[in-house]
Design an enzyme around this catalytic site. Structure first.
Site, short mmCIF file in Angstrom:
data_model
loop_
_atom_site.label_atom_id
_atom_site.label_comp_id
_atom_site.label_asym_id
_atom_site.label_seq_id
_atom_site.Cartn_x
_atom_site.Cartn_y
_atom_site.Cartn_z
N ILE A 23 0.83 -1.20 0.00
CA ILE A 23 0.00 0.00 0.00
C ILE A 23 0.87 1.25 0.00
CG2 ILE A 23 -1.74 1.31 1.28
CD1 ILE A 23 -2.87 -1.36 2.29
N GLY A 33 8.54 -4.80 3.45
CA GLY A 33 8.53 -4.07 2.18
C GLY A 33 9.70 -4.50 1.30
N ASP A 41 13.57 2.14 11.49
CA ASP A 41 12.52 1.36 12.15
C ASP A 41 11.65 2.28 13.01
OD1 ASP A 41 11.12 -0.51 13.89
OD2 ASP A 41 12.60 -2.00 13.28
N GLN A 44 1.63 3.81 7.28
CA GLN A 44 1.27 2.48 6.77
C GLN A 44 2.12 1.38 7.39
OE1 GLN A 44 -1.40 2.66 4.56
NE2 GLN A 44 -1.21 4.84 5.02
N TYR A 61 -3.22 -9.22 16.49
CA TYR A 61 -3.16 -8.16 15.48
C TYR A 61 -4.34 -7.21 15.63
CZ TYR A 61 -3.48 -5.86 10.93
OH TYR A 61 -3.59 -4.92 9.93
N ASN A 80 -9.45 -5.92 3.48
CA ASN A 80 -8.90 -6.87 2.51
C ASN A 80 -8.43 -6.21 1.22
OD1 ASN A 80 -11.18 -8.47 4.15
ND2 ASN A 80 -9.49 -9.84 3.67
N VAL A 81 -7.43 -5.36 1.36
CA VAL A 81 -6.91 -4.61 0.22
C VAL A 81 -6.10 -5.54 -0.69
CG1 VAL A 81 -5.60 -2.59 -0.49
CG2 VAL A 81 -6.75 -2.61 1.75
#
Length: 330
Positions: free
Chosen positions: A21, A45, A65, A85, A153, A182-183
């Protein structure tokens, strides 16, 4: 809306900007003329997601971080907005390692809130999660009605919302939370133990391997294409309506698809490139711990306060995603 007029030459920090994202948001912001700084530690990533931006004069990469408060403070300096994000996603990952998920998703989030507040950032838009609805059985999901979290989570993402609310009340710092449903879409990683279901199934089908559905396939999701998520983030950044701030919004399409139908549609779209994929069998396994049976969002609040209008329904988004995967991963 003309986003470029409001974002051109603005300084925007995207944490987790090398992720799925985050890298899509970075690309769009650069297109709109913003100066973008990405903060990422590359734990989930990928460098290839941001490699095309390294030559841009308005792009800056900070490798670091969010669990380090000094790194967060440095990254927030001179920023107008923060799109947060960065997180350790995945319900199963959090069940296997709740401590690290909490350190990143709660401790890191708090570091970013403090850093953004201290740096005078105008607004922080953050990735919340539909997992916050927990065991609430009501459909569609409305922002004000949640249940008990079903995974570590989910707890971390709910705590983010609580902290954001307290920072407004205590420090008058503005945030907007986006509960992602749910991307999926381009750049989403199909590999790894915690890969999301759509890219995982795509790569398996492309390799003529049988995907395994957890359960009988009747669980349903409000699958949300990446372009709809980008739109919500942009609207959250540029809105000038005070009542739209310090809210959480469902970020979804407002429709649901069963896992079984999703898999069949994937086979249909992929078989247009390779007819043999149409013959690959779909398998079934046990239901996964922490999974919510059904997910369907009401997007009325986002429509009303942010003027959100999804541009892609599930089928349109899936078609585009399949095309991207075929061109880039085959």
């Amino acid at each position: 809306m003309d986003f470029s007029s409001k974002l051109e030459n603005k300084n925007v920090l995207v944490t987790g900007g090398a992720g799925f994202i985050g890298s899509n948001l970075t690309e769009k912001l650069l297109e709109l003329g913003a100066a973008v700084t990405v903060l990422d530690n590359f734990s989930t990533g990928h460098r290839h997601n941001i490699e095309p931006f390294l030559a841009y004069p308005k792009f800056t990469l900070i490798e670091g971080d969010i669990r380090n408060a000094t790194t967060c403070a440095d990254a927030c300096r001179s920023q107008d907005f923060v799109l947060h994000q960065a997180a350790l996603g995945s319900v199963p990952r959090s069940i296997n390692d709740p401590v690290t998920s909490n350190d990143v998703n709660v401790g890191g989030f708090l570091n970013m809130l403090v850093a953004a507040r201290d740096a005078g950032v105008k607004r922080m838009v953050y990735a919340a999660s539909s997992s916050t609805y927990g065991d609430s059985e009501s459909l569609p999901k409305v922002e004000e009605v949640i249940g008990k979290p079903l995974s570590p989570y989910a707890i971390t993402k709910y705590v983010n919302e609580l902290y954001a609310d307290v920072f407004k009340r205590t420090y008058d710092f503005d945030t907007v939370g986006l509960r992602y449903f749910n991307v999926f879409g381009r750049k989403q990683d199909p590999n790894g133990a915690y890969a999301a279901v759509i890219p995982k199934f795509v790569i398996q089908l492309m390799n003529h391997q049988s995907p395994t559905i957890n359960g009988d396939g009747t669980y349903s999701r409000d699958f949300t294409y990446i372009d709809n998520v980008i739109q919500m983030n942009l609207r959250a950044i540029v809105t000038d309506r005070p009542e739209a701030l310090n809210q959480v919004y469902n970020t979804a399409v407002g429709d649901r698809t069963t896992i079984k139908n999703m898999a069949e549609l994937l086979k249909q779209y992929l078989s247009e490139y390779d007819a043999a994929i149409g013959n690959v069998e779909i398998l079934h396994g046990p239901v996964r711990k922490g999974d919510v049976p059904h997910s369907l969002a009401s997007i009325d609040k986002a429509k009303k306060l942010l003027n959100y209008q999804p541009t892609h329904d599930f089928a349109q988004g899936l078609k585009e995603a399949v095309d991207w995967y075929w061109r880039n991963l085959k």
